[in-house]
Design a protein around this motif. Structure first.
Motif, PDB file in Angstrom:
ATOM      1  N   GLY A  53       1.236  -1.012   0.296  1.00 30.34           N
ATOM      2  CA  GLY A  53      -0.226  -0.069  -0.158  1.00 30.34           C
ATOM      3  C   GLY A  53       0.695   1.208   0.341  1.00 30.34           C
ATOM      4  N   GLY A  54       2.195   1.193  -0.315  1.00 30.65           N
ATOM      5  CA  GLY A  54       2.622   1.804  -0.273  1.00 30.65           C
ATOM      6  C   GLY A  54       3.194   3.264   1.390  1.00 30.65           C
ATOM      7  N   GLY A  55       4.346   3.360   1.881  1.00 33.43           N
ATOM      8  CA  GLY A  55       4.225   4.386   3.318  1.00 33.43           C
ATOM      9  C   GLY A  55       4.143   3.353   3.833  1.00 33.43           C
ATOM     10  N   SER A  94      11.181  -4.005  -8.295  1.00 35.10           N
ATOM     11  CA  SER A  94      11.469  -2.902  -8.293  1.00 35.10           C
ATOM     12  C   SER A  94      10.459  -1.956  -7.881  1.00 35.10           C
ATOM     13  N   ALA A  95       9.217  -2.892  -8.798  1.00 32.02           N
ATOM     14  CA  ALA A  95       7.996  -1.625  -8.414  1.00 32.02           C
ATOM     15  C   ALA A  95       7.687  -1.817  -6.811  1.00 32.02           C
ATOM     16  N   GLU A  96       7.787  -2.852  -6.431  1.00 36.67           N
ATOM     17  CA  GLU A  96       7.336  -2.715  -5.130  1.00 36.67           C
ATOM     18  C   GLU A  96       8.595  -2.273  -3.877  1.00 36.67           C
ATOM     19  N   ALA A  97       9.884  -2.001  -4.292  1.00 37.29           N
ATOM     20  CA  ALA A  97      10.549  -1.839  -3.842  1.00 37.29           C
ATOM     21  C   ALA A  97      10.738  -0.289  -2.915  1.00 37.29           C
ATOM     22  N   SER A 102       9.362   4.863   1.179  1.00 35.17           N
ATOM     23  CA  SER A 102       9.625   5.560   1.537  1.00 35.17           C
ATOM     24  C   SER A 102       8.279   5.904   3.063  1.00 35.17           C
ATOM     25  N   GLY A 103       8.360   3.994   3.539  1.00 33.99           N
ATOM     26  CA  GLY A 103       8.331   4.462   4.753  1.00 33.99           C
ATOM     27  C   GLY A 103       9.954   4.812   5.778  1.00 33.99           C
ATOM     28  N   LYS A 104       8.725   5.740   6.959  1.00 30.53           N
ATOM     29  CA  LYS A 104       9.998   5.872   7.931  1.00 30.53           C
ATOM     30  C   LYS A 104      10.178   4.810   8.516  1.00 30.53           C
ATOM     31  N   LYS A 105       9.675   3.949   8.845  1.00 26.92           N
ATOM     32  CA  LYS A 105      10.348   3.130   9.473  1.00 26.92           C
ATOM     33  C   LYS A 105      10.659   1.820   9.561  1.00 26.92           C
ATOM     34  N   LEU A 106      10.637   1.594   7.803  1.00 24.83           N
ATOM     35  CA  LEU A 106      11.188   0.247   7.335  1.00 24.83           C
ATOM     36  C   LEU A 106      12.679   1.244   7.521  1.00 24.83           C
ATOM     37  N   ARG A 181      10.332  10.941  -8.688  1.00 21.62           N
ATOM     38  CA  ARG A 181       9.779  11.983  -8.260  1.00 21.62           C
ATOM     39  C   ARG A 181       9.001  11.414  -6.853  1.00 21.62           C
ATOM     40  N   GLN A 182       8.997  10.207  -6.808  1.00 24.19           N
ATOM     41  CA  GLN A 182       8.486   9.471  -5.394  1.00 24.19           C
ATOM     42  C   GLN A 182       9.755   9.612  -4.365  1.00 24.19           C
ATOM     43  N   ASP A 183      10.819   9.760  -4.801  1.00 25.13           N
ATOM     44  CA  ASP A 183      12.454   9.536  -4.267  1.00 25.13           C
ATOM     45  C   ASP A 183      12.448  10.739  -4.130  1.00 25.13           C
TER      46      ASP A 183
END
Length: 227
Positions: A53-55, A94-97, A102-106, A181-183
């Motif tokens: 789900g991202g993030g 690659s897509a899942e990574a 962006s997840g802070k805890k991860l 953009r995401q990065d």
């Protein structure tokens, strides 16, 4: 005496992985690919059916997966077993990574894993560490910091040739633009040049020219340190 650490950051297709390997080989240093740790978590998430789900939406689950990942030199392992690079480079991984990165805890867990690997490598003589937030977050005290970039067209073509998917050039270009953009826009560890980093646009440069430029920076750093 501890060795030198060279941090190489940049977006996908900027050439940082191949350049880092070559620099490490020529200088006899360990090469650390920190992006492989995110890919390893992504691979585990796909295998275990965890929908990111991202993030932060599945932060706890992803952290649990991350604790099963280790990085030693050029080898990333899951549960103590080395993972083949080909398994980490599939389009699905690659897509899942990209989604989970962006997840802070991860990121907090993986940054610690990456720092430990870099410290281990430094004790062995030094390391070339590549990723997207090495100079800014993971190793801001690196003796040499470089930020590689290139035009969107060149980066997409490099990735297409590398993966043998030249016919999918436009799709690859679009995917890379979205990852950029995401990065760049993520709240935690956005992609940007580190303070004190040398920015190097590799568009039109040969591989050897890029390597030589970075080797010159390393030599300059060593001369300065010896004074």
């Amino acid at each position: 005496m501890e060795g030198i650490v060279i941090a190489i950051d940049g977006p996908a297709g900027s050439g940082k992985s191949s350049v880092a390997r070559e620099i490490a080989s020529r200088l006899g240093l360990v090469n650390l690919n920190t992006g492989a740790t995110y890919r390893a978590v992504a691979l585990l998430a796909l295998e275990e059916g965890i929908v990111s789900g991202g993030g932060e939406s599945t932060g706890g689950d992803l952290v649990s997966l991350a604790r099963r990942v280790a990085l030693h030199g050029e080898t990333v392992s899951i549960d103590g077993e080395a993972v083949r690079d080909a398994a980490l480079r599939t389009p699905e991984v690659s897509a899942e990574a990209s989604k989970i990165s962006s997840g802070k805890k991860l990121r907090e867990v993986l940054v610690e894993i990456q720092r430990e690997a870099a410290s281990e490598a430094r004790r062995q003589g030094g390391a070339v560490v590549e990723g997207r937030d090495i100079g800014t977050v993971v190793l801001p005290d690196a003796e040499v910091k470089v930020f590689l970039s290139a035009s969107a067209e060149e980066r997409a073509m490099r990735r297409a040739r590398q993966s043998g998917r030249v016919g999918e050039l436009e799709r690859i270009k679009g995917a890379m633009a979205e990852r950029d953009r995401q990065d760049s826009e993520r709240e935690t560890s956005p992609l940007r040049p580190a303070s004190g980093a040398v920015s190097l646009d590799t568009t039109g440069m040969s591989f050897e020219e890029v390597v030589s430029e970075i080797l010159s920076l390393v030599e300059k750093s060593r001369r300065t340190a010896s004074r």
